[in-house]
Design an enzyme around this catalytic site. Structure first.
Site, PDB file in Angstrom:
ATOM      1  N   ASP A 290       0.819  -1.216   0.000  1.00 38.85           N
ATOM      2  CA  ASP A 290       0.000   0.000   0.000  1.00 38.85           C
ATOM      3  C   ASP A 290       0.849   1.262   0.000  1.00 38.85           C
ATOM      4  OD1 ASP A 290       0.762  -0.746   2.682  1.00 38.85           O
ATOM      5  OD2 ASP A 290      -0.686   0.709   3.453  1.00 38.85           O
TER       6      ASP A 290
ATOM      7  N   GLU B 182      -0.012  -0.993   5.675  1.00 43.31           N
ATOM      8  CA  GLU B 182       1.073  -0.599   6.578  1.00 43.31           C
ATOM      9  C   GLU B 182       1.016   0.887   6.886  1.00 43.31           C
ATOM     10  OE1 GLU B 182       5.220   0.717   7.730  1.00 43.31           O
ATOM     11  OE2 GLU B 182       3.984   1.394   6.047  1.00 43.31           O
TER      12      GLU B 182
END
Lengths: 353, 353
Positions: free
Chosen positions: A74, A128
């Site tokens: 991400d 994350e």
């Protein structure tokens, strides 16, 4: 339709392809599909599984040691920095540095090193960049713990392509000054809580942070006010004021020791939250070999990364990835192609040795 | 139906009756009706007019001097302190001290001193407890200026039944510290604006406020932080922090002089708002006679009151009323019956002399 990635070819071109599949936190499905599909087709020597928007792959060759690679899929939100653009030898755009360059290196290793000297695990995970509870590694640690087990963890976050070892701990504390409310026309009848912040602010001004050397890495501590508030009304001596301080501490101290230190500095305080640091753990054989493969001198990781999570599981863990970490989360993030190639070469050498 | 008030009898009983007609700011109509009706019936020697929820009454006897009495009809919001209750010699409840005791004394004078030695004006006004623009005296000053003209103004706010003369000025200034934003893990790359507040806070801690004597009144100045704010996020070195300071200054200084003084103390700052102080003006003959009538030593008014408004019009103005001003706006406000009677006696003697 799943995006087709060529994970066997140049990791620079692979980075470019990954950047152009947007994957803001919680919206990693398309990229996870592409990664899963590529691993299943182009790395059939690996066992590949899917967990939410995470993809995990590993060898099981019975090698005497196992190295776990971890990288998040991400990114932070788009900020007018997509699609990718290139200047001479540099890739620009969201995720170039944090951390699709590192993900590309991991995918390159997964596809091309079919006979590694260590067993290898690759963890491509989600979320994350948001809160700890949503972080894909939190779910994987809970549900798929054996996929995080190994003798060394390499988190491919940007580290300027040098070994960054361990990381500092972080603790936020609140210092609350009390006073006695009064009308400012009769200020002497009160006791000003904002004025009482002079003492902790002086302590901050006079503070000399430590620099601690562990396993050859220098950890530079810090003590910074991050919030101050107080006040009742424009004509009232305030009876309360609050200062919040963030302490970054070297991993030779536990959170409890860091708290005791802050109490020496400030006196009474309340701990708001903390995360333990991680010792560099460079004394272990696997870590030593990685340091040799990378060449140069390992340095201390400044920020907190998922390295700490592996350290907490007792696994020596380092950061090693392409790009300047200080560019992460900036609109101008970019990565040099040469660093992507260097990381791929170093890690190929390390896992093939 | 209009409440019937007996304004010719005991001012203590009149205070009690006034307290039991609730009159929170903007809701003074019922009390204004009662005051207007009582003045028209029981003080026919006065010219009485109505202005919104204010009532104004005056003599026009051609006396060589005029004394203006002013008192507000409104109170702060009810706080479980109505109706009135009594303990030995003390009236308790909302408005007892701020300022229905003073209003009762004014009504008593209006009704009973029919042949005064000064011409007398009585201004009973609305909305003193809210903002300056809503304050009834602001409207009266604009629309009925001649009703505020005189040789001495006596604002019957609580003053412990002694003459409080003039009042201090007030000024609020903002001190803005600037810095450079950075991640707290790399705090040395930034410059912490909250830390930079140490300097103005030290200046506050080391500040010695003046005590200034004017016309025998002591004005005790003050310098108090009333608000502090700053902070970006829990892991960011903040680049801005703001401290707001309230200065109360003796009336020997103009607002411009007070500002210059604050710049000496703090350096760069922005003035947010201010109100000039008022010199005691006790040297004028009318004020001298009032001081003699009251006996004792005049003292400086601590807070800002509508005395300043009269002073700004060039009219010597004092506070003189029953009750302890520090009880104003507290749930426990109360007034001693003896102070109400003493104020009525002193003022009757003064305006009859």
């Amino acid at each position: 339709m799943t995006v087709a990635l060529d994970i066997t070819a140049d990791p620079v071109e692979l980075t470019a392809a990954l950047v152009d599949v947007p994957s803001v936190s919680r919206e990693e499905a398309e990229l996870a599909d592409a990664v899963e599909s590529a691993l299943r087709r182009q790395a059939p020597h690996l066992e590949t599984i899917r967990s939410g928007n995470a993809v995990l792959a590993r060898t099981s060759l019975g090698r005497p040691s196992r190295v776990v690679f971890a990288g998040h899929l991400d990114t932070v939100p788009v900020n007018q920095n997509l699609p990718l653009h290139r200047t001479d030898g540099v890739l620009h755009g969201l995720g170039t540095v944090d951390m699709k360059g590192g993900v590309a290196v991991m995918l390159h290793l997964a596809a091309t090193v079919t006979d590694p000297s260590h067993d290898l695990t690759f963890v491509f995970y989600d979320c994350e960049e948001i809160d700890f509870a949503s972080n894909g590694l939190t779910r994987i640690e809970r549900e798929l713990r054996d996929w995080m087990t190994g003798d060394l963890a390499i988190v491919c976050e940007p580290s300027n392509a040098v070994v960054e070892a361990g990381c500092q701990g972080t603790m936020r504390v609140e210092i609350r000054a009390k006073g006695v409310r009064a009308h400012t026309a009769r200020g002497w009848m009160g006791e000003n809580a904002i004025h009482a912040l002079e003492r902790p602010l002086r302590a901050l001004a006079e503070y000399h942070p430590r620099t601690v050397e562990i396993d050859g890495c220098l950890y530079r501590e810090g003590l910074q006010a991050v919030s101050v508030s107080g006040g009742v009304a424009g004509n009232v001596v305030p009876d309360e004021a609050v200062l919040v301080v963030n302490h970054r501490f070297a991993p030779d101290r536990s959170p409890a020791e860091a708290e005791a230190h802050l109490r020496e500095v400030f006196g009474d305080l309340t701990v708001l939250d903390y995360a333990a640091g991680a010792l560099p753990g460079l004394a272990t054989p696997a870590a030593q070999r990685m340091v040799e493969a990378a060449g140069g001198t390992p340095v201390a990781k400044l920020g907190w990364t998922d390295v700490s999570r592996f350290a907490a599981l007792g696994i020596p863990a380092i950061n090693f990835g392409p790009g300047d970490p200080t560019l992460a989360h900036t609109q101008q993030e970019n990565v040099r192609e040469s660093e992507i190639r260097r990381c791929a070469q170093v890690l190929t050498r390390f896992v093939s040795a």
